[in-house]
Design a protein around this motif. Structure first.
Motif, PDB file in Angstrom:
ATOM      1  N   SER A 150      85.516 -18.982  53.754  1.00 29.65           N
ATOM      2  CA  SER A 150      84.955 -19.587  52.539  1.00 29.65           C
ATOM      3  C   SER A 150      84.941 -21.100  52.768  1.00 29.65           C
ATOM      4  O   SER A 150      85.663 -21.604  53.632  1.00 29.65           O
ATOM      5  CB  SER A 150      85.815 -19.259  51.322  1.00 29.65           C
ATOM      6  OG  SER A 150      87.074 -19.881  51.485  1.00 29.65           O
ATOM      7  N   GLN A 152      85.587 -24.896  51.250  1.00 26.63           N
ATOM      8  CA  GLN A 152      86.372 -25.556  50.198  1.00 26.63           C
ATOM      9  C   GLN A 152      85.939 -27.009  50.094  1.00 26.63           C
ATOM     10  O   GLN A 152      85.904 -27.700  51.111  1.00 26.63           O
ATOM     11  CB  GLN A 152      87.868 -25.551  50.571  1.00 26.63           C
ATOM     12  CG  GLN A 152      88.470 -24.186  50.807  1.00 26.63           C
ATOM     13  CD  GLN A 152      88.597 -23.381  49.513  1.00 26.63           C
ATOM     14  OE1 GLN A 152      88.742 -23.976  48.434  1.00 26.63           O
ATOM     15  NE2 GLN A 152      88.531 -22.073  49.614  1.00 26.63           N
ATOM     16  N   GLU A 177      83.747 -24.017  47.134  1.00 25.31           N
ATOM     17  CA  GLU A 177      84.652 -24.005  45.969  1.00 25.31           C
ATOM     18  C   GLU A 177      85.200 -25.408  45.758  1.00 25.31           C
ATOM     19  O   GLU A 177      85.673 -26.040  46.710  1.00 25.31           O
ATOM     20  CB  GLU A 177      85.835 -23.066  46.239  1.00 25.31           C
ATOM     21  CG  GLU A 177      85.500 -21.623  45.956  1.00 25.31           C
ATOM     22  CD  GLU A 177      86.626 -20.704  46.395  1.00 25.31           C
ATOM     23  OE1 GLU A 177      87.804 -21.107  46.279  1.00 25.31           O
ATOM     24  OE2 GLU A 177      86.306 -19.606  46.860  1.00 25.31           O
ATOM     25  N   LYS A 219      78.445 -21.356  41.698  1.00 22.91           N
ATOM     26  CA  LYS A 219      78.470 -19.988  42.239  1.00 22.91           C
ATOM     27  C   LYS A 219      77.076 -19.439  42.483  1.00 22.91           C
ATOM     28  O   LYS A 219      76.838 -18.670  43.407  1.00 22.91           O
ATOM     29  CB  LYS A 219      79.216 -19.071  41.263  1.00 22.91           C
ATOM     30  CG  LYS A 219      80.692 -19.412  41.113  1.00 22.91           C
ATOM     31  CD  LYS A 219      81.543 -18.172  41.305  1.00 22.91           C
ATOM     32  CE  LYS A 219      83.034 -18.439  41.328  1.00 22.91           C
ATOM     33  NZ  LYS A 219      83.471 -19.512  42.196  1.00 22.91           N
TER      34      LYS A 219
END
Ligand code: UD1
Length: 417
Positions: A150, A152, A177, A219
């Motif tokens: 993922s 960050q 994120e 998102k």
């Protein structure tokens, strides 16, 4: 093969309209890979680079449809597959798909773009940004491969305000994120256009145009319609053409603010320049004056106008100095200007240009896109006929180059050889 035939000696006069910016549409096309929804672009310039970028996106499974000035990109079925090395070599800006692929699929594999005619052009700043966002990068067998579980958001300090690195990192961070800050970001107007498009598809970005860009990860993204900003380098090229011929032209559809450093230099050289809200009028002097010029990141003088300003300096009264601080090998056009009778000495990243009374037409070759533009400008004032080869470079970034100059009265046409 084709070449341009330019018969010098005609002062340019009339009006010309600026097309959409090459350096805005290319990153924005790449950005359309971030979303599975339809994106529709208007004011798209008819350029070879745009067509090659369509092939890059098609290779990744996106559908591109170009109809006149409107381009639709549907990346619903895009996949992060390997891109043909040949395409990457043909279009350096195709490396701009790295950020969006990493953002949407958490991986990519692209051929290393390598150097080019104007310099080494490394990718270290792009990759440093991706690593800081959490990607593992492998560079082997001529490919760059990236993978992440993922992404960050994080703080990224660029060692140099690279345009491509700023754009790639912005695009990669859109779906990360948390919050990403890019410090010492490039401030080019095309980066503002990219931010505006990304925000239309649902990104949360602010600060483009300043040296700090903040990207708040989201998102989901949607589709959008977007009109591409005008090409400041194209506009600057026609203004320089008017200045070198002692002509008088109005360039339409351009924000003069984006060309402030170029207009200042043209004024210093003796041109009479009047900016309006979306137009610029320029009257060239009977003889240009020598100036000194250093290329810098925006808002400094653009490296993409360096060959054109060098063309003007070859005929200016006195000695001019150019310091090229962006690309280390961007002086290949100097030897071609010299073949036309210019007096230029190159020492590392510095060019010393002593103005001569006249240039003479001969056969010259463009080593890159803007070198081609610079040589064409010299041809417009040279005595006799100039034959310009290497048009594959010019066609990458100027829409209807000779037609627009013909519209201003230039004697210029294309012929097959
Ligand atoms: C973009 C423009 C190009 C323009 C250039 C500089 C597009 C499609 N192209 O190219 O027309 O001439 O900006 O205004 O927008 N560098 C590194 N490491 C990196 C990246 C860059 O050292 O990871 C260096 C380059 O070698 C060069 C300088 O930074 O010396 C500027 O390059 P950059 O701003 O990245 O140019 P591009 O984005 O390739």
């Amino acid at each position: 093969m084709e070449r341009l035939v330019i018969v010098g000696g005609k002062k340019l006069a009339g009006e010309v309209t600026t097309s959409g910016a090459k350096n805005a549409i290319l990153p924005i096309m790449a950005a359309a890979l971030l979303t599975s929804r339809l994106c529709i672009f208007d004011n798209v310039p008819d350029l070879l680079d745009v067509k090659v970028m369509c092939r890059v996106l098609a290779g990744l499974g996106a559908e591109c449809r170009l109809q006149g000035r409107v381009l639709t990109v549907d990346a619903a079925h895009a996949e992060p597959v390997e891109i043909e090395p040949d395409l990457i070599r043909r279009l350096r800006a195709s490396n701009l798909v790295m950020g969006p692929l990493l953002g949407r699929f958490q991986r990519f594999k692209v051929a290393y773009p390598g150097g080019c005619e104007i310099g080494a052009r490394p990718m270290d700043l792009h990759l440093k940004g991706f690593r800081l966002l959490g990607a593992r990068i492998k560079e082997e067998y001529g490919f760059i491969e990236a993978e992440a579980e993922s992404l960050q958001g994080t703080d990224i300090h660029l060692d140099f305000p690279s345009v491509g690195a700023t754009e790639n990192i912005m695009m990669a961070a859109v779906l990360a994120e948390g919050i990403t800050h890019i410090y010492n970001a490039a401030r080019e107007p095309e980066i503002v256009d990219l931010q505006n498009f990304l925000n239309k598809i649902g990104a949360r970005i602010q600060g483009a145009g300043s040296d700090t860009i903040t990207i708040e990860g989201v998102k989901n993204l949607q589709g959008a319609e977007h009109s591409i900003i005008p090409d400041r380098i194209e506009a600057g090229t026609y203004l320089a053409a008017a200045a070198i011929t002692g002509g008088e032209i109005l360039v339409r559809n351009i924000n003069p603010y984006y060309l402030a450093s170029v207009l200042a230099k043209l004024r210093e050289m003796g041109a009479d320049v009047h900016p309006y809200s979306t137009e610029i009028f320029l009257r060239g002097p009977s003889r240009l004056r020598a100036v000194d010029c250093k290329t810098l990141p925006y808002p400094g003088f653009p490296t993409d106008m360096q060959p054109q300003i060098m063309a003007l300096m070859t005929l200016a009264e006195g000695t001019s100095i150019i310091c090229e601080s962006i690309f280390e090998r961007r002086f290949k056009h100097a030897s071609e200007f010299k073949r036309m009778g210019a007096d230029i000495k190159i020492e590392g990243c510095v060019a010393v240009v002593t103005g001569v009374n006249s240039l003479s037409g001969t056969c010259v070759e463009a080593s890159d896109l803007r070198a081609g533009a610079g040589l064409a400008l010299a041809g417009l004032v040279a005595e006799g006929t100039t034959y310009l080869e290497g048009l594959q470079h010019l066609d990458r970034g100027y829409e209807q180059f000779e037609a627009k100059l013909q519209g201003l009265g230039a004697r210029i046409w294309r012929e097959k050889i």
